[in-house]
Design an enzyme around this catalytic site. Sequence first.
Site, PDB file in Angstrom:
ATOM      1  N   ARG A   1       0.849  -1.183   0.000  1.00  0.00           N
ATOM      2  CA  ARG A   1       0.000   0.000   0.000  1.00  0.00           C
ATOM      3  C   ARG A   1       0.886   1.233   0.000  1.00  0.00           C
ATOM      4  O   ARG A   1       1.747   1.362   0.862  1.00  0.00           O
ATOM      5  CB  ARG A   1      -0.846  -0.072   1.281  1.00  0.00           C
TER       6      ARG A   1
ATOM      7  N   ASP B   1       1.390  -1.426  12.210  1.00  0.00           N
ATOM      8  CA  ASP B   1       1.688  -1.993  10.885  1.00  0.00           C
ATOM      9  C   ASP B   1       1.925  -3.491  11.032  1.00  0.00           C
ATOM     10  O   ASP B   1       2.925  -3.929  11.608  1.00  0.00           O
ATOM     11  CB  ASP B   1       2.927  -1.311  10.294  1.00  0.00           C
TER      12      ASP B   1
ATOM     13  N   THR C   1      -0.850   7.628  -1.052  1.00  0.00           N
ATOM     14  CA  THR C   1      -2.165   7.515  -1.713  1.00  0.00           C
ATOM     15  C   THR C   1      -3.035   6.419  -1.097  1.00  0.00           C
ATOM     16  O   THR C   1      -4.241   6.375  -1.319  1.00  0.00           O
ATOM     17  CB  THR C   1      -1.989   7.172  -3.199  1.00  0.00           C
TER      18      THR C   1
ATOM     19  N   ASP D   1       5.247  -5.005   9.590  1.00  0.00           N
ATOM     20  CA  ASP D   1       6.425  -4.626  10.376  1.00  0.00           C
ATOM     21  C   ASP D   1       6.460  -5.370  11.710  1.00  0.00           C
ATOM     22  O   ASP D   1       7.519  -5.825  12.161  1.00  0.00           O
ATOM     23  CB  ASP D   1       6.428  -3.113  10.630  1.00  0.00           C
TER      24      ASP D   1
HETATM   25  O1  LIG Z   1      -6.999  -2.193   3.490  1.00  0.00           O
HETATM   26  P1  LIG Z   1      -5.769  -1.451   3.026  1.00  0.00           P
HETATM   27  O2  LIG Z   1      -5.905   0.020   3.211  1.00  0.00           O
HETATM   28  O3  LIG Z   1      -5.353  -1.828   1.640  1.00  0.00           O
HETATM   29  O4  LIG Z   1      -4.599  -1.842   4.039  1.00  0.00           O
HETATM   30  C1  LIG Z   1      -4.347  -3.138   4.444  1.00  0.00           C
HETATM   31  C2  LIG Z   1      -3.059  -3.637   3.903  1.00  0.00           C
HETATM   32  O5  LIG Z   1      -1.965  -2.927   4.506  1.00  0.00           O
HETATM   33  C3  LIG Z   1      -1.022  -3.867   5.047  1.00  0.00           C
HETATM   34  O6  LIG Z   1      -0.081  -4.256   4.113  1.00  0.00           O
HETATM   35  P2  LIG Z   1       1.117  -3.293   3.642  1.00  0.00           P
HETATM   36  O7  LIG Z   1       0.720  -2.520   2.436  1.00  0.00           O
HETATM   37  O8  LIG Z   1       1.608  -2.509   4.816  1.00  0.00           O
HETATM   38  O9  LIG Z   1       2.192  -4.338   3.158  1.00  0.00           O
HETATM   39  P3  LIG Z   1       3.174  -5.265   4.020  1.00  0.00           P
HETATM   40  O10 LIG Z   1       2.351  -6.407   4.519  1.00  0.00           O
HETATM   41  O11 LIG Z   1       4.218  -5.677   3.054  1.00  0.00           O
HETATM   42  O12 LIG Z   1       3.723  -4.425   5.152  1.00  0.00           O
HETATM   43  C4  LIG Z   1      -1.931  -5.014   5.426  1.00  0.00           C
HETATM   44  O13 LIG Z   1      -1.239  -6.223   5.679  1.00  0.00           O
HETATM   45  C5  LIG Z   1      -2.890  -5.092   4.273  1.00  0.00           C
HETATM   46  O14 LIG Z   1      -2.403  -5.844   3.183  1.00  0.00           O
HETATM   47  O1  LIG Z   2      -3.612  -0.258  10.606  1.00  0.00           O
HETATM   48  C1  LIG Z   2      -3.148  -0.720   9.557  1.00  0.00           C
HETATM   49  C2  LIG Z   2      -3.632  -0.396   8.295  1.00  0.00           C
HETATM   50  C3  LIG Z   2      -3.078  -0.954   7.189  1.00  0.00           C
HETATM   51  N1  LIG Z   2      -2.063  -1.820   7.334  1.00  0.00           N
HETATM   52  C4  LIG Z   2      -1.565  -2.154   8.548  1.00  0.00           C
HETATM   53  O2  LIG Z   2      -0.630  -2.959   8.655  1.00  0.00           O
HETATM   54  N2  LIG Z   2      -2.106  -1.594   9.633  1.00  0.00           N
HETATM   55 MG   LIG Z   3       2.932  -2.976   6.134  1.00  0.00          MG
END
Ligand SMILES: O=P(O)(O)OC[C@H]1O[C@H](OP(=O)(O)OP(=O)(O)O)[C@H](O)[C@@H]1O
Ligand SMILES: O=c1cc[nH]c(=O)[nH]1
Ligand SMILES: [Mg+2]
Length: 209
Positions: A104, A200, A108, A203
């Site tokens: 994400r 997150d 944006t 993370d």
């Molecule tokens: O509903 P949304 O607004 O799309 O957000 C949710 C997404 O955000 C996080 O992933 P992230 O993009 O942080 O990727 P990552 O797992 O690699 O950290 C989470 O694990 C979801 O996939």
């Molecule tokens: O709270 C949030 C939202 C999006 N992705 C995450 O990992 N945490």
């Molecule tokens: Mg993430």
Amino acid sequence: MSKLVICDHPLIQHKLTFIRNKDTNTKDFRELVDEVATLMAYEITRDIPLETITVQTPVAETPSKVVSGRMLGLVPILRAGLGMVEGILKLIPAAKVGHIGLFRDHETLQPTEYYINLPTDAPNRLLVVVDPMLATGGSAIAAITALKKRDCEHIKLMCLIAAPEGVKAVQEAHPDIDIYIAALDECLNEKGYIVPGLGDAGDRMFGTN
Ligand SMILES: O=P(O)(O)OC[C@H]1O[C@H](OP(=O)(O)OP(=O)(O)O)[C@H](O)[C@@H]1O
Ligand SMILES: O=c1cc[nH]c(=O)[nH]1
Ligand SMILES: [Mg+2]
């Protein structure tokens, strides 16, 4: 309209409290997510079909039930969804696993797809998309769209924590998809994080920041 199932078993609520706690370390976070995924697997499989076979016990022959019908496929959204896979496989070891890589954009909040790899028989399976977080819903919507483009029709979505905004967005984009969550939180903050959420997920799962 699809179902929204909140899996609020006391054990799930208990473990979720420690998952949310910012002082929970990476090792414990990972173990707790794994355990909650196992408990939620019980709920996502509640309506799978059974057939009757005959079994010989040490005492008598008896009709008895076994799982039948569509095989399962798990589709974690990378990265954080990976942490839910093993917990589900403990109960459903024959499930195949596909992967969808999405990140994400921090500004944006739009998801970008960077990887997809599915079992060749994915269209014949009941696919469970897994991701701990359903925030704006953009990632889940993109993952489900990617599956539908590849002729997959039987799909459920399983997340730990959802924002109302994300649930609404998925229900509007994919009204045929049932959503299973452990908790429905209050809202999103200005950075698109779920409040109170857990921070997150990727993370915290992998010790990055
Ligand atoms: O509903 P949304 O607004 O799309 O957000 C949710 C997404 O955000 C996080 O992933 P992230 O993009 O942080 O990727 P990552 O797992 O690699 O950290 C989470 O694990 C979801 O996939
Ligand atoms: O709270 C949030 C939202 C999006 N992705 C995450 O990992 N945490
Ligand atoms: Mg993430």
